[in-house]
Write a protein that holds these residues in place. Structure first.
Motif, PDB file in Angstrom:
ATOM      1  N   ARG A  26       0.725  -1.177  -0.143  1.00 35.80           N
ATOM      2  CA  ARG A  26       0.121  -0.038   0.014  1.00 35.80           C
ATOM      3  C   ARG A  26       0.783   1.274   0.079  1.00 35.80           C
ATOM      4  O   ARG A  26       1.904   1.275   0.813  1.00 35.80           O
ATOM      5  N   ARG A  27       0.473   2.181  -1.003  1.00 38.63           N
ATOM      6  CA  ARG A  27       1.397   3.171  -0.941  1.00 38.63           C
ATOM      7  C   ARG A  27       0.421   4.667  -1.423  1.00 38.63           C
ATOM      8  O   ARG A  27      -0.800   4.344  -1.560  1.00 38.63           O
ATOM      9  N   SER A  28       0.954   5.729  -1.524  1.00 38.42           N
ATOM     10  CA  SER A  28       0.347   6.893  -2.003  1.00 38.42           C
ATOM     11  C   SER A  28      -0.139   6.711  -3.234  1.00 38.42           C
ATOM     12  O   SER A  28       0.503   5.981  -4.304  1.00 38.42           O
ATOM     13  N   ARG A  29      -1.295   7.085  -3.729  1.00 37.19           N
ATOM     14  CA  ARG A  29      -1.469   7.090  -5.283  1.00 37.19           C
ATOM     15  C   ARG A  29      -0.787   7.931  -6.155  1.00 37.19           C
ATOM     16  O   ARG A  29      -1.245   7.940  -7.671  1.00 37.19           O
ATOM     17  N   LYS A  88       5.329 -18.588 -13.916  1.00 42.95           N
ATOM     18  CA  LYS A  88       5.194 -18.598 -12.327  1.00 42.95           C
ATOM     19  C   LYS A  88       5.542 -17.196 -11.828  1.00 42.95           C
ATOM     20  O   LYS A  88       5.006 -16.714 -10.990  1.00 42.95           O
ATOM     21  N   THR A  89       6.542 -16.605 -12.650  1.00 41.98           N
ATOM     22  CA  THR A  89       7.181 -15.243 -12.000  1.00 41.98           C
ATOM     23  C   THR A  89       5.849 -14.101 -12.235  1.00 41.98           C
ATOM     24  O   THR A  89       5.589 -13.574 -11.189  1.00 41.98           O
ATOM     25  N   ALA A  90       5.226 -14.276 -13.192  1.00 37.51           N
ATOM     26  CA  ALA A  90       3.971 -13.461 -13.510  1.00 37.51           C
ATOM     27  C   ALA A  90       2.920 -13.882 -12.353  1.00 37.51           C
ATOM     28  O   ALA A  90       2.201 -13.110 -12.057  1.00 37.51           O
ATOM     29  N   ALA A  91       2.668 -15.096 -12.357  1.00 38.06           N
ATOM     30  CA  ALA A  91       1.387 -15.494 -11.404  1.00 38.06           C
ATOM     31  C   ALA A  91       2.006 -15.148  -9.862  1.00 38.06           C
ATOM     32  O   ALA A  91       0.958 -14.422  -9.431  1.00 38.06           O
ATOM     33  N   ASN A  92       3.152 -15.256  -9.450  1.00 42.19           N
ATOM     34  CA  ASN A  92       3.335 -14.707  -8.151  1.00 42.19           C
ATOM     35  C   ASN A  92       3.141 -13.253  -7.828  1.00 42.19           C
ATOM     36  O   ASN A  92       2.795 -12.838  -6.969  1.00 42.19           O
ATOM     37  N   TYR A  93       3.755 -12.466  -8.978  1.00 39.42           N
ATOM     38  CA  TYR A  93       3.591 -11.000  -9.189  1.00 39.42           C
ATOM     39  C   TYR A  93       2.382 -10.730  -9.135  1.00 39.42           C
ATOM     40  O   TYR A  93       1.649  -9.819  -8.135  1.00 39.42           O
ATOM     41  N   HIS A  94       1.242 -11.092  -9.827  1.00 45.12           N
ATOM     42  CA  HIS A  94       0.046 -10.719  -9.803  1.00 45.12           C
ATOM     43  C   HIS A  94      -0.794 -11.068  -8.680  1.00 45.12           C
ATOM     44  O   HIS A  94      -1.620 -10.446  -7.779  1.00 45.12           O
ATOM     45  N   PHE A  95      -0.676 -12.265  -7.979  1.00 43.84           N
ATOM     46  CA  PHE A  95      -1.142 -12.793  -6.735  1.00 43.84           C
ATOM     47  C   PHE A  95      -0.726 -12.013  -5.679  1.00 43.84           C
ATOM     48  O   PHE A  95      -1.421 -11.546  -4.705  1.00 43.84           O
ATOM     49  N   ALA A  96       0.518 -11.792  -5.445  1.00 45.16           N
ATOM     50  CA  ALA A  96       1.203 -10.893  -4.720  1.00 45.16           C
ATOM     51  C   ALA A  96       0.374  -9.451  -4.483  1.00 45.16           C
ATOM     52  O   ALA A  96       0.264  -9.004  -3.320  1.00 45.16           O
ATOM     53  N   TRP A  97       0.153  -9.072  -5.511  1.00 48.05           N
ATOM     54  CA  TRP A  97      -0.349  -7.667  -5.638  1.00 48.05           C
ATOM     55  C   TRP A  97      -1.948  -7.820  -5.160  1.00 48.05           C
ATOM     56  O   TRP A  97      -2.701  -6.971  -4.594  1.00 48.05           O
ATOM     57  N   PHE A  98      -2.463  -8.957  -5.575  1.00 47.23           N
ATOM     58  CA  PHE A  98      -3.792  -9.233  -5.041  1.00 47.23           C
ATOM     59  C   PHE A  98      -3.861  -9.172  -3.420  1.00 47.23           C
ATOM     60  O   PHE A  98      -4.771  -8.530  -2.878  1.00 47.23           O
ATOM     61  N   GLN A  99      -2.882 -10.048  -3.064  1.00 49.10           N
ATOM     62  CA  GLN A  99      -2.912 -10.025  -1.531  1.00 49.10           C
ATOM     63  C   GLN A  99      -2.546  -8.828  -0.774  1.00 49.10           C
ATOM     64  O   GLN A  99      -3.522  -8.351  -0.044  1.00 49.10           O
ATOM     65  N   ALA A 100      -1.838  -7.851  -1.331  1.00 42.49           N
ATOM     66  CA  ALA A 100      -1.701  -6.599  -0.797  1.00 42.49           C
ATOM     67  C   ALA A 100      -2.754  -5.575  -1.081  1.00 42.49           C
ATOM     68  O   ALA A 100      -3.327  -5.020  -0.243  1.00 42.49           O
ATOM     69  N   LEU A 101      -3.531  -5.643  -2.303  1.00 49.19           N
ATOM     70  CA  LEU A 101      -4.601  -5.029  -2.315  1.00 49.19           C
ATOM     71  C   LEU A 101      -5.856  -5.261  -1.474  1.00 49.19           C
ATOM     72  O   LEU A 101      -6.629  -4.570  -0.923  1.00 49.19           O
ATOM     73  N   SER A 102      -5.977  -6.858  -1.408  1.00 52.28           N
ATOM     74  CA  SER A 102      -6.871  -7.275  -0.307  1.00 52.28           C
ATOM     75  C   SER A 102      -6.580  -6.695   1.227  1.00 52.28           C
ATOM     76  O   SER A 102      -7.661  -6.376   1.916  1.00 52.28           O
ATOM     77  N   LEU A 103      -5.256  -6.543   1.669  1.00 58.40           N
ATOM     78  CA  LEU A 103      -5.094  -6.030   2.879  1.00 58.40           C
ATOM     79  C   LEU A 103      -5.269  -4.763   3.018  1.00 58.40           C
ATOM     80  O   LEU A 103      -5.802  -4.059   4.001  1.00 58.40           O
TER      81      LEU A 103
END
Length: 191
Positions: free
Chosen positions: A41-44, A168-183
């Motif tokens: 999470r950061r400034s927009r 796998k690299t792209a999958a990790n990237y998109h899912f890590a962002w999903f987790q961050a956005l969910s938080l």
């Protein structure tokens, strides 16, 4: 969507968008040597997202971009999306897609199939990609006021699609962002 590129003092070049705190969607190709922000999470604002950099290029919707064929060819790389591996990516993805309102049931079915290696049909992959295109178009149409739930759907479908493509690299990237956005969404609900 708006994006910016900046050079840091350590000679790295950073690219970001103002979508979902800096997430770069799957259809955006990244030039070799360019770094992306880690999921958080950061400034927009683009300047705040880039941090301590010298701004080298920026774009906001409506600005002119010369045709790609007018410029020098640029080599692209998936390495820019390299982030820490999501522990138990298959299990986490399966859980995230299981009961998510608005996400097609097919997403959960394919998440389980790619995670366990049980197989899937080409027609299921085609349908997944139709859903991926639809949600991407919805988020872009609603930009800059895109719904965080739609962005999350886009990230989950992009994760599944990347796993199908064995990226796998792209999958990790998109899912890590999903987790961050969910938080972030949970944090903002509590405020």
């Amino acid at each position: 969507m708006s994006w910016a590129v900046g050079d840091r003092d350590d000679v790295t070049t950073v690219l970001t968008t103002d979508l979902a705190y800096g997430w770069i969607p799957p259809h955006v190709q990244i030039p070799t040597g360019v770094k992306l922000l880690t999921p958080a999470r950061r400034s927009r604002t683009l300047e705040a997202l880039l941090g301590e950099t010298t701004l080298t290029a920026a774009y906001t919707p409506g600005q002119y971009i010369p045709p790609a064929e007018d410029g020098e060819p640029v080599s692209m790389s998936i390495r820019a999306r390299d982030t820490d591996d999501v522990e138990e990516l298959g299990w986490e993805l399966s859980q995230a897609t299981k009961w998510r309102d608005g996400l097609p049931r097919l997403a959960h079915t394919l998440a389980k199939a790619v995670s366990t290696g049980t197989g899937y049909l080409d027609s299921e992959v085609d349908l997944l990609r139709e859903h991926l295109d639809t949600v991407a178009q919805q988020v872009i149409a609603d930009y800059p006021e895109a719904d965080v739930i739609d962005i999350g759907h886009w990230q989950l479908l992009a994760t599944i699609d990347a796993l199908i493509k064995n990226e796998k690299t792209a999958a990790n990237y998109h899912f890590a962002w999903f987790q961050a956005l969910s938080l972030v969404a949970k944090w903002e609900e509590r405020r």
